[in-house]
Enzyme design. Structure first.
Site: not given
Length: 720
Positions: A81-82, A132, A136, A235
């Site tokens: 993620d991210d 995503h 965020h 991540h």
């Protein structure tokens, strides 16, 4: 032929400021500084339905049906993620490539736009991309329109970066299906209605807590215990992910020998690829978004650099000006001590155009003098349509002469006075100015040095009662006079003010008098004298009181003429850059009177942006430090000019109004010059500041004269 001042550029300036504000807001939105949905404490009272809590980590809510699935046995989907992140994503990709493993990357749209090359590499190496959100944002606390905006912007960024869209989505701050809150489920339904498969996780390594590589590996192994398939959450951005890189390698080397396969979600679940081609229109919109965000990021960095450069330059300027002023005071004391007192024959020239309100006060101040030498006063009536000429004729006194001529502008009026002058020293002053009794005597003393060709006096604002007058008073003392002290020491004086200046007649004859090539005839003349090899110096004790504009319109007209004329003079004398005078003088003027005002509006907008959406404490402290430094410099300058410091209370307010006004004047002047417009001579309306000797202005002038007389008496009675 007279041309109208340009007007369209004001629209362009306003549009430019609006566009800059929009770009900054966009960058702030991407970075989470603008429009960020504040995270609320988790609401334990609401949960997702049992079908979600007890179902698989991949959820489909299309067509109103709720379906969820688990990963097949011994199938692992490593999800990240991210990202993408320019440091950590490539390292993770290298680890996956080494083990012939594939993963799923749930990317933030803002990072996609920043690093499109990483998006392309992820796809080229067979990995999978999911949505995503763009910033965020915590969608559990967001309205439906914000959820759809976040999804759509991310899709546009992905289309612009790689020409594809995605059908996978993971909510930020989500975890396993069992921990899904009611608010998260409501957001997930909106995501599902938008056509996405919502992905949760089977094993959260909590790598953002930096628990250590072994703990992260154990979390992944536990999720796949007993041959279960699992989605593992990691991540690849948002901080130091060195442990993640090591953990990925160790997870794969631990589970691969046991028969576990590391693949994408779509392959594991026998689904079509999650990336689908974007249309040409979507790609075009996406490329525009990627370019705009890239430009916004570059612009913010550039503005930060400009902010720093401008701040350092302004601070250094204040420090240098104070340093030069201190040295100048010492030099002036030495000059006074060393030089003999002289009294050459003087001719004072007063150009007058419609000066009936103040010409009598001007002449009375000249007649009430203590100058011991020969003095004549020439008033050149430049075609006035009021009673200027009659008032002068009614006044009597030795050496007072009147020259009537057709209107030809200030340079022609001064040249007419120079041609008729008998004195060896010519003093020029404006028709809205009055001298103190000792001004003429003090003004000419530095001509005892044969290298001095011209002398600038000390012009002070008389009508300083209102806010406009107080701001101009501060500007005259802090800006003009501190600058002149520095220019004196560096022998590069650019301007002797029209309010008070003295010249050797031979010097004026040598340079051809005043020219009408520019609207700043005083600056043009001073530069010509400096370039011809004569010294131009500053005499701080020779005081002239001038009437400053008392309204915004009058101030604008005066400063517009001054600035435009100065730019004309700088252009006319541009060849002086090959000389020491030009390298010192023009470089300073270009830097602080042209370039700094040009970038100042953008820097101000960036400052406001920092206060509203960045670190307000840092921005406000920086501004307060700058104002404090200006106040210190102002207090010192006022002290040198024997002025009270109480006007400095208006200094902070001056930063919000007056400074911006002066920047706009520079911009207007530059546009006028670039367009080739010839600006007509502009006069300001006189209000008769000096007509009443008992007014506040008169009392202030009288007090100043008493103070100078007392100082003179002290010097003559005190033994050396």
């Amino acid at each position: 032929m007279k041309q109208r001042d340009p007007r369209a550029h004001w629209f362009l300036l306003a549009f430019g400021c609006f566009l800059l504000s929009c770009i900054l807001l966009m960058n702030g939105y991407v970075s989470g500084a603008v429009g960020q949905v504040p995270r609320k404490p988790v609401d334990e009272s609401g949960q997702a339905p049992p079908e979600v809590l007890q179902g698989g980590p991949v959820v489909n809510t299309k067509d109103g049906d709720l379906r969820s699935v688990h990963m097949p046995r011994k199938t692992i989907a490593l999800t990240f993620d991210d990202g993408p992140d320019p440091r950590w994503t490539p390292q993770i990709l290298d680890v996956l490539k080494k083990h012939d493993a594939r993963g799923s990357f749930f990317m933030v749209g803002g990072n996609i736009a920043k690093h499109p090359e990483l998006v392309q590499r992820v796809l080229a190496e067979g990995h999978e991309i999911g949505n995503h959100t763009y910033t965020h944002a915590d969608l559990a606390d967001a309205p439906d329109w914000r959820i759809r905006l976040e999804l759509n912007l991310t899709q546009r960024a992905l289309a612009g970066a790689a020409g594809v869209k995605t059908t996978l989505m993971r909510l930020p701050y989500s975890g396993s299906p069992l921990g899904t809150t009611g608010a998260q489920w409501e957001a997930a339904k909106v995501v599902g209605d938008s056509g996405y498969l919502v992905v949760f996780t089977d094993g959260d390594t909590k790598d953002w807590q930096h628990p250590g590589v072994d703990t992260m590996v154990q979390s992944a192994v536990d999720a796949a215990k007993g041959g279960r398939g699992a989605i593992i959450m990691l991540h690849d951005a948002g901080g130091d992910r060195a442990e993640v890189v090591q953990a990925v390698d160790k997870i794969i080397t631990t589970l691969q020998p046991k028969g576990y396969e590391f693949t994408t979600l779509a392959e594991a679940l026998k689904l079509p690829r999650s990336e689908v081609p974007a249309s040409d229109q979507e790609q075009m919109i996406g490329k525009t978004l990627v370019f705009t965000q890239g430009f916004a990021n570059w612009l913010v960095n550039a503005l930060a650099l400009l902010f720093g450069v401008a701040g350092v330059a302004c601070v250094l300027r204040l420090v240098v000006l104070i340093g030069f002023a201190h040295v100048h005071v010492r030099r002036m004391k030495q000059r006074v001590h060393d030089r003999p007192e002289i009294s050459p024959s003087l001719t004072v020239i007063v150009p007058a155009y419609n000066e009936e309100v103040g010409i009598a006060a001007t002449l009375r101040s000249l007649q009430d003098h203590d100058y011991p030498g020969e003095l004549e006063i020439i008033v050149v009536n430049d075609g006035s349509s009021d009673r200027t000429s009659e008032i002068v004729r009614e006044m009597t006194g030795p050496g007072l002469r009147l020259i009537d001529k057709e209107n030809g502008g200030k340079p022609s009026a001064l040249n007419a006075g120079i041609a008729a002058a008998r004195g060896e020293i010519i003093v020029m002053m404006d028709g809205d100015t009055v001298f103190q009794r000792d001004t003429l005597r003090k003004l000419v003393q530095q001509f005892s040095d044969p290298k001095v060709g011209a002398i600038s006096g000390n012009a002070k604002v008389a009508n300083r009662g209102g806010i406009w007058g107080r701001w101009q008073h501060i500007e005259y003392v802090i800006g003009f006079n501190l600058d002149r002290r520095m220019f004196d020491l560096m022998q590069c004086m650019p301007t002797i003010p029209g309010a008070i200046g003295a010249f050797r007649k031979e010097v004026l004859d040598a340079v051809g008098g005043l020219s009408d090539d520019t609207l700043a005839e005083d600056t043009d003349l001073t530069m010509s004298i400096s370039r011809s090899g004569w010294h131009v110096v500053y005499e701080e004790t020779a005081i002239a009181w001038t009437e400053a504009p008392s309204s915004l319109q009058q101030l604008w007209r005066q400063r517009y003429r001054w600035c435009y004329g100065t730019i004309q003079a700088m252009w006319k004398h541009r060849s002086s850059l090959r000389e020491s005078f030009g390298r010192r003088c023009l470089s300073y003027l270009v830097g602080f009177q042209v370039l700094l005002p040009l970038i100042a509006p953008a820097v101000d907008i960036y400052t406001v942006y920092g206060v509203l959406f960045g670190d307000p404490v840092k921005s406000l402290v920086t501004w307060l430090v700058f104002v404090l430094l200006q106040a210190v410099a102002g207090a010192y300058a006022l002290h040198l000019d024997r002025e009270r410091v109480h006007p400095l209370w208006a200094l902070p307010l001056q930063q919000f109004v007056y400074r911006q006004l002066m920047y706009l004047v520079v911009i207007q002047s530059l546009v006028t010059a670039v367009m080739g417009n010839r600006l007509a001579w502009q006069t300001i309306r006189r209000t008769g500041t000096f007509s009443d000797p008992n007014s506040a202005v008169g009392r202030h002038m009288a007090a100043e004269e008493r103070r100078t007389e007392e100082e003179r008496a002290d010097r003559t009675t005190t033994p050396a």
